[in-house]
Design an enzyme around this catalytic site. Structure first.
Site, PDB file in Angstrom:
ATOM      1  N   GLU A  37      -9.468 -54.392 -66.809  1.00 26.64           N
ATOM      2  CA  GLU A  37      -9.722 -53.005 -66.821  1.00 26.64           C
ATOM      3  C   GLU A  37      -9.307 -52.229 -67.910  1.00 26.64           C
ATOM      4  O   GLU A  37     -10.009 -51.161 -68.190  1.00 26.64           O
ATOM      5  CB  GLU A  37      -8.864 -52.541 -65.593  1.00 26.64           C
ATOM      6  CG  GLU A  37      -9.177 -53.261 -63.985  1.00 26.64           C
ATOM      7  CD  GLU A  37     -10.613 -52.571 -63.674  1.00 26.64           C
ATOM      8  OE1 GLU A  37     -11.099 -51.411 -64.039  1.00 26.64           O
ATOM      9  OE2 GLU A  37     -11.427 -53.375 -62.921  1.00 26.64           O
ATOM     10  N   LEU A  80     -14.107 -54.170 -80.728  1.00 22.02           N
ATOM     11  CA  LEU A  80     -14.033 -53.664 -79.288  1.00 22.02           C
ATOM     12  C   LEU A  80     -13.709 -52.094 -79.466  1.00 22.02           C
ATOM     13  O   LEU A  80     -13.945 -51.369 -78.405  1.00 22.02           O
ATOM     14  CB  LEU A  80     -13.063 -54.444 -78.458  1.00 22.02           C
ATOM     15  CG  LEU A  80     -13.156 -54.132 -77.031  1.00 22.02           C
ATOM     16  CD1 LEU A  80     -14.763 -54.501 -76.592  1.00 22.02           C
ATOM     17  CD2 LEU A  80     -12.223 -54.952 -76.009  1.00 22.02           C
ATOM     18  N   TYR A 120      -6.258 -44.003 -64.036  1.00 19.54           N
ATOM     19  CA  TYR A 120      -7.262 -44.884 -63.608  1.00 19.54           C
ATOM     20  C   TYR A 120      -6.776 -46.358 -63.685  1.00 19.54           C
ATOM     21  O   TYR A 120      -7.236 -47.143 -62.777  1.00 19.54           O
ATOM     22  CB  TYR A 120      -8.319 -44.599 -64.883  1.00 19.54           C
ATOM     23  CG  TYR A 120      -9.327 -45.757 -64.623  1.00 19.54           C
ATOM     24  CD1 TYR A 120     -10.387 -45.898 -63.822  1.00 19.54           C
ATOM     25  CD2 TYR A 120      -9.152 -46.898 -65.631  1.00 19.54           C
ATOM     26  CE1 TYR A 120     -11.460 -46.568 -63.759  1.00 19.54           C
ATOM     27  CE2 TYR A 120     -10.083 -48.088 -65.369  1.00 19.54           C
ATOM     28  CZ  TYR A 120     -11.257 -47.926 -64.842  1.00 19.54           C
ATOM     29  OH  TYR A 120     -12.034 -48.888 -64.529  1.00 19.54           O
ATOM     30  N   ASP A 138     -13.598 -43.064 -62.213  1.00 22.10           N
ATOM     31  CA  ASP A 138     -14.232 -43.255 -63.601  1.00 22.10           C
ATOM     32  C   ASP A 138     -15.529 -42.415 -63.698  1.00 22.10           C
ATOM     33  O   ASP A 138     -15.756 -41.883 -62.762  1.00 22.10           O
ATOM     34  CB  ASP A 138     -14.180 -44.702 -63.900  1.00 22.10           C
ATOM     35  CG  ASP A 138     -15.450 -45.470 -63.388  1.00 22.10           C
ATOM     36  OD1 ASP A 138     -16.041 -44.869 -62.509  1.00 22.10           O
ATOM     37  OD2 ASP A 138     -15.741 -46.633 -63.628  1.00 22.10           O
ATOM     38  N   CYS A 192     -26.848 -45.451 -59.093  1.00 23.36           N
ATOM     39  CA  CYS A 192     -26.841 -44.205 -59.233  1.00 23.36           C
ATOM     40  C   CYS A 192     -26.594 -43.788 -60.824  1.00 23.36           C
ATOM     41  O   CYS A 192     -25.604 -43.411 -61.239  1.00 23.36           O
ATOM     42  CB  CYS A 192     -25.877 -43.518 -58.528  1.00 23.36           C
ATOM     43  SG  CYS A 192     -25.830 -41.827 -58.106  1.00 23.36           S
TER      44      CYS A 192
HETATM   45 FE1  SF4 Z   1     -27.254 -41.366 -56.388  1.00 27.74          FE
HETATM   46 FE2  SF4 Z   1     -29.725 -41.257 -55.430  1.00 27.74          FE
HETATM   47 FE3  SF4 Z   1     -28.079 -42.725 -54.127  1.00 27.74          FE
HETATM   48 FE4  SF4 Z   1     -27.607 -40.153 -54.132  1.00 27.74          FE
HETATM   49  S1  SF4 Z   1     -29.369 -41.478 -53.358  1.00 27.74           S
HETATM   50  S2  SF4 Z   1     -26.176 -41.651 -54.350  1.00 27.74           S
HETATM   51  S3  SF4 Z   1     -28.462 -39.702 -56.215  1.00 27.74           S
HETATM   52  S4  SF4 Z   1     -28.724 -43.227 -56.156  1.00 27.74           S
END
Ligand code: SF4
Length: 384
Positions: A37, A80, A120, A138, A192
């Site tokens: 971590e 690093l 964190y 994070d 995402c």
């Molecule tokens: Fe992210 Fe798209 Fe999932 Fe919404 S639908 S959390 S924008 S990947």
């Protein structure tokens, strides 16, 4: 509440079926989880992987790390970046050995007091290693939450953390908080993503407000950053007989505890060569002369950039008296690899070694072609 439970279920099932096979995910030892971590803070998984393996091979147990010399720890960490992490990890291991009988504390207040531990790291280690109900926040988590909830708070404003923390706390499942935290981080890293998120493959698409309203591109919000300042630096490799001078930076602050060649900022209207001689005099009390311009290195740190002009110098007179650095050595160039150096210094090492090898065969300072060839190579390296 139904929606939160649905999100938890979808996310956990997705994570169980899709998570990347990473060595620290199999770890049960809190020390190993803590090392991973700390390394993963501000660093990509692919960069961390070889360092994690090398670090634990060298310091497999907390006690070994606590009793190690800091220089050995920095050497394993070399490349690093964010070296304060290595220094703090080393100090934390010593603290645990001395104050907790070598056992990593599992209470928030005790863990949070360890050197270098912020919210964190505390939430990540305590939830993953000890199943404590602390939500991790994070960059990946903030991005997912911003899109999921259409959160307007800019990601990079320090006061926004409170807002994201509260949202993450609400979503966290108390039953398996460590896995939930890892799932949310994994979703941010793999689905995402900052650019072109894979919404069609997202397990929580049905609950995502940004997706539902067609505003995924507008989130997360960010404050505009001013461009990173740039500093011009002059550095000298001082040759005395067949050794070169290296100095060690003070233990705290940027690149603390690492070794480097002496030098510093070029002042307004000052020539790089003159700055090199002046800085070496100020830092070490030595009088030197510049023999050869070795080349120019460019390097970007998080908050600033440097352009470094490197010179080969010869020792003239004086005895080393340090002002700024905390230690010095006269070493053979072939022993450079025994010491931890910043990445910017590593950029010119191969050429410095080549320079020294060529100089051994003939006097490179009188050989214009060899010098020009070398400079060309350095320029190419700096551009790469
Ligand atoms: Fe992210 Fe798209 Fe999932 Fe919404 S639908 S959390 S924008 S990947």
């Amino acid at each position: 509440m139904k929606k939160i439970q649905s999100l938890r279920d979808s996310l956990m099932s997705w994570y169980k079926a899709n998570h990347r096979d990473l060595p620290w995910r199999k770890a049960t030892n809190p020390y190993h989880i803590g090392v991973s971590e700390v390394m993963l803070q501000q660093t990509q998984v692919t960069t961390v992987l070889p360092y994690y393996r090398r670090f634990l091979k060298r310091f497999p147990r907390l006690e070994r790390l606590a009793r190690a010399d800091l220089q050995d720890v920095l050497k394993v960490w070399e490349g690093l970046g964010y070296y304060a992490r290595a220094r703090n990890l080393h100090r934390a291991a010593g603290f645990i050995l001395n104050h907790h009988q070598g056992i990593i504390p599992d209470r928030w207040d005790d863990f949070r007091k360890l050197p270098g531990v912020g919210d964190y790291i505390a939430a990540a280690v305590l939830s993953i290693a000890f199943e404590k109900p602390y939500a991790v926040v994070d960059g990946n988590v903030k991005r997912v939450l911003a899109r999921l909830l259409l959160e307007e708070a800019p990601l990079n404003r320090s006061t926004s953390i409170k807002i994201f923390k509260e949202a993450a706390d609400r979503l966290l499942t108390p039953r398996d908080p460590g896995t939930f935290n890892q799932a949310l981080m994994e979703l941010g890293a793999m689905v995402c993503k900052p650019q072109q998120p894979l919404c069609s493959a997202c397990p929580i698409q049905g609950l995502c407000l940004a997706y539902e309203t067609g505003r995924v591109d507008e989130y997360p919000k960010k404050l505009k950053k001013s461009p990173a300042p740039q500093f011009n630096i002059a550095v000298g490799v001082v040759f005395k007989n067949s050794s070169v001078l290296i100095t060690r930076r003070k233990p705290e602050g940027l690149l603390g505890g690492l070794w480097e060649f002496p030098g510093g900022k070029i002042q307004n209207h000052e020539k790089a060569k003159d700055a090199c001689i002046r800085e070496i005099k100020e830092e070490t009390s030595l009088s030197v002369g510049v023999d050869t311009y070795l080349g120019r290195i460019k390097h970007a740190y998080t908050h600033f950039k440097i352009i470094m002009d490197v010179f080969c110098c010869s020792y003239h007179c004086g005895k080393v008296k340090l002002n700024g650095p905390v230690d010095h050595r006269w070493i053979k160039l072939e022993n450079l690899d025994d010491y931890p150096f910043p990445k910017a210094n590593h950029k010119f090492f191969p050429l410095l070694k080549k320079f020294a090898a060529t100089a051994r065969k003939g006097d490179i300072t009188k050989s214009g072609q060899a010098g020009n060839d070398l400079r060309l190579e350095i320029d190419n390296l700096a551009k790469s």
